[in-house]
Design a protein around this motif. Structure first.
Motif, PDB file in Angstrom:
ATOM      1  N   ARG A 185      -8.009  -2.155 -12.748  1.00  0.00           N
ATOM      2  CA  ARG A 185      -7.673  -1.620 -11.431  1.00  0.00           C
ATOM      3  C   ARG A 185      -6.264  -2.034 -11.005  1.00  0.00           C
ATOM      4  NH1 ARG A 185     -12.540  -0.023  -8.676  1.00  0.00           N
ATOM      5  NH2 ARG A 185     -14.398  -0.730  -9.808  1.00  0.00           N
ATOM      6  N   ALA A 186      -5.899  -3.283 -11.275  1.00  0.00           N
ATOM      7  CA  ALA A 186      -4.598  -3.784 -10.827  1.00  0.00           C
ATOM      8  C   ALA A 186      -3.443  -3.017 -11.476  1.00  0.00           C
ATOM      9  CB  ALA A 186      -4.478  -5.277 -11.135  1.00  0.00           C
ATOM     10  N   GLN A 187      -3.601  -2.722 -12.774  1.00  0.00           N
ATOM     11  CA  GLN A 187      -2.547  -2.006 -13.496  1.00  0.00           C
ATOM     12  C   GLN A 187      -2.700  -0.487 -13.416  1.00  0.00           C
ATOM     13  OE1 GLN A 187       0.101  -3.536 -14.967  1.00  0.00           O
ATOM     14  NE2 GLN A 187      -0.726  -5.431 -14.076  1.00  0.00           N
ATOM     15  N   ARG A 188      -3.792  -0.026 -12.767  1.00  0.00           N
ATOM     16  CA  ARG A 188      -4.088   1.405 -12.652  1.00  0.00           C
ATOM     17  C   ARG A 188      -4.183   2.075 -14.034  1.00  0.00           C
ATOM     18  NH1 ARG A 188      -4.062   3.237  -7.676  1.00  0.00           N
ATOM     19  NH2 ARG A 188      -4.062   5.380  -8.471  1.00  0.00           N
TER      20      ARG A 188
END
Length: 462
Positions: A185-188
């Motif tokens: 999620r953080a790096q998409r």
């Protein structure tokens, strides 16, 4: 340690499957096949009995050989009407944790690219409990309905099947690497682009260029079932099948057939024991032998021998209705099921003999007796033939499965020949005590993408 007997319930998404006519029995519920409750209740029952799987047969044509019409087929509901088997899995998987599902699908009429997505979807939703029974078809009625004049020639169908499997292996095994999905999620980043590869297949039967639409499912490739017993069918099974379904009438012939299956696997460079062999069988059991015989007689009064012969006519391509009761039936090599036509070649058959053979509406070996008698006979079949287990047909449903589970399963367990609990894992892990994916010795494993970095769009094989 004595071999553990494997068991599948043998069924079909229809009314009349193998033992025809028994839908008329007052306790039979097969006319409810159109409801989800019918199937979810069956799934719960089979899991209570620790069955390995529910093996669901299918056809996409109609039985129009007998009398050159559909009259008997429609009146007796000989696998007509018949609904799609794959659509049952989600509901049954939702009410069970361990039961496997062996699903029949005819590759002649299924585009491999979309079929691969259906298999992966079901494998995801069942948490890895799906198998595919690979069939190439044998009914000209199906071919005509699908825009062909007739079925392709028998061996030619297997040539097409070999290439179909190549396409599936490339999609299911080679398109997505195991670690392609990161869901970061953080790096998409849900999927790493460098871990997904285009399949480029340009063969005689199929042209496929694209990416598999699904992320890797628990098994990737479902457990592969197959039922061909011709020379070409055995060669195909030796290459691809993990489970083979045979039809036996006596132990000597069954032993020979089991040996042929294992020899075919060895000839393909595989471990002969990497293939499990199941035989179709019917069981009528009651607390005592006298009660079992009485139940058998009761079932016979509702069965339809003529419907059984009409079904067999479609398997052979021979119109038995055209013969007098005692007129010898001539043999001709057709384009239907070769194991069925061999029965006519090897024996002096008449329509009367066929009707006698199909007294219970089907022609599978039928065991009738008390629980301990049936258990000993099942063990004898396995020990004397090399079988791994059975596809248990239904007679009156669901009571025939209920009786087997309540009466025969405990006898097999007491003799140490049947599991007392499920193993963990996918269907493949339960059957083979192995990893969830195709084993290294299987040809499909060769199509797995390596973890060596490669440009997107290039498919590399191990």
């Amino acid at each position: 340690m004595a071999k553990q007997i494997r068991l599948n319930a043998f069924n079909m998404n229809c009314i009349g499957h193998i033992n025809h006519g028994l839908w008329t029995h007052p306790r039979d519920t097969s006319t409810q096949y159109k409801t989800l409750d019918y199937w979810t209740n069956l799934a719960r029952l089979l899991e209570r009995g620790l069955f390995d799987g529910l093996f669901i047969a299918d056809i996409v044509g109609t039985y129009d050989i007998y009398g050159q019409s559909l009259d008997v087929t429609l009146k007796e509901s000989i696998q007509l009407p018949v609904n799609d088997p794959l659509l049952l899995v989600s509901a049954m998987a939702a009410v069970t944790r361990h039961l496997g599902f062996g699903l029949t699908a005819n590759l002649t009429y299924e585009a491999p690219y979309l079929f691969a997505r259906r298999l992966s979807t079901l494998d995801h939703l069942s948490n890895g409990r799906v198998g595919w029974n690979i069939v190439t078809g044998y009914l000209d009625s199906a071919a005509r309905a699908m825009g062909l004049r007739q079925q392709p020639e028998h061996d030619r169908r297997y040539d097409q099947a070999d290439e179909y499997l190549q396409v599936l292996y490339k999609l299911l095994e080679g398109s997505w690497e195991d670690d392609a999905v990161v869901a970061d999620r953080a790096q998409r980043v849900y999927t790493r682009p460098d871990k997904v590869h285009k399949v480029s297949h340009h063969g005689e039967f199929y042209d496929v260029e694209g990416y598999h639409l699904c992320e890797p499912s628990p098994q990737r490739t479902p457990v592969l079932f197959q039922a061909g017993s011709s020379a070409r069918g055995l060669a195909f099974a030796g290459n691809h099948a993990e489970c083979v379904f045979i039809s036996g009438q006596d132990k000597a012939a069954t032993r020979a057939q089991v040996d042929k299956v294992r020899a075919a696997a060895a000839a393909a460079g595989r471990d002969p024991q990497a293939v499990k062999v199941f035989m179709g069988i019917t069981v009528i059991v009651a607390p005592t032998e006298h009660e079992a015989q009485a139940l058998h007689a009761e079932y016979l009064r509702h069965a339809s021998p003529e419907a059984g012969v009409a079904h067999f006519a479609a398997s052979t391509g021979v119109d038995f209705a055209a013969y007098g009761l005692d007129e010898p039936i001539g043999f001709s090599q057709g384009n239907a099921i070769q194991s069925a036509t061999r029965q006519l070649q090897d024996n002096a058959w008449t329509r009367r003999r066929l009707l006698q053979q199909h007294a219970l509406g089907g022609r599978y070996v039928t065991l009738v007796g008390a629980p301990e008698q049936v258990a000993e006979q099942l063990i004898g079949w396995v020990d004397d033939t090399g079988l791994d287990g059975f596809n248990l047909t239904r007679t009156v449903t669901p009571e025939s499965f209920e009786a087997f589970i309540d009466l025969v399963v405990p006898q097999l367990q007491q003799r140490g020949r049947y599991k007392t609990a499920y193993a963990d894992g996918t269907l493949r892990e339960k059957l083979f005590a192995s990893q969830p994916h195709l084993p290294a010795g299987h040809p499909g494993a060769r199509y797995r993408t390596t973890h060596i970095p490669a440009p997107t769009g290039v498919l590399r094989h191990a």
